[in-house]
Design an enzyme around this catalytic site. Structure first.
Site: not given
Length: 176
Positions: A68, A126, A144, A167, A170
């Site tokens: 991702h 990330c 998630q 977060s 994505h």
């Protein structure tokens, strides 16, 4: 070896004693290794059974693997990343700006101008960016919910539209 009186010399007796001890020790070690191997097999069976039963209770699907690209923004739950440890850029990035950036990156990937892996390595917030965005294998209940649902909804090799989580935003590429 026997000495003149028919007795085994001290050195030879020690060698024989050591050989017997090593043989007994290696036999015991082999038995312990076999026991350990059996226990490990049982543990793997139990884990596999638990994994398959939890997968089936949550809609099935088994394990998947994905990479991702994460762009964090002011609404992200953790406002720091490997690229921005203090979170200065993240705190000043709106969700709309993050989405816009991801759309442009997705266009480059889909058009073939850039590879998903290269973009992930360069732009993702990330720490998986160090692995070209690879998150490794995971099952249901480990990510998630929006991320999980999007990943399981993709075909292998397919890139998602923008996925919103706590977060950040994505792009996901299912790899397995």
């Amino acid at each position: 070896m026997k000495t003149g009186g028919g007795r085994v010399s001290g050195a030879t007796a020690k060698i024989e004693s050591d050989r017997k001890r090593k043989k007994a020790s290696s036999t015991a070690a082999a038995a312990a290794a076999a026991d350990r191997s059996e226990r490990e097999k049982e543990i793997r069976k139990k884990k596999a059974k638990m994994s398959s039963s939890s997968s089936s209770s949550k809609g099935g699907g088994g394990e998947v693997r994905a990479s991702h690209i994460l762009i964090k923004h002011e609404g992200s739950r953790r406002k720091a990343s490997w690229k921005d440890p203090e979170g200065r850029i993240i705190r000043s990035t709106t969700r709309e700006s993050a989405v816009s950036q991801l759309k442009a990156l997705r266009d480059d990937i889909v058009s073939g101008k850039a590879s998903f892996e290269d973009i992930a390595s360069r732009f993702s917030d990330c720490s998986s960016a160090k692995r070209a965005g690879d998150l490794g294998p995971f099952g249901r209940g480990q990510m998630q919910k929006p991320f999980e649902d999007a990943t399981y909804g993709l075909k292998v090799g397919e890139v998602s539209d923008i996925v919103d989580t706590d977060s950040g935003v994505h792009l996901i590429k299912r790899t397995k």
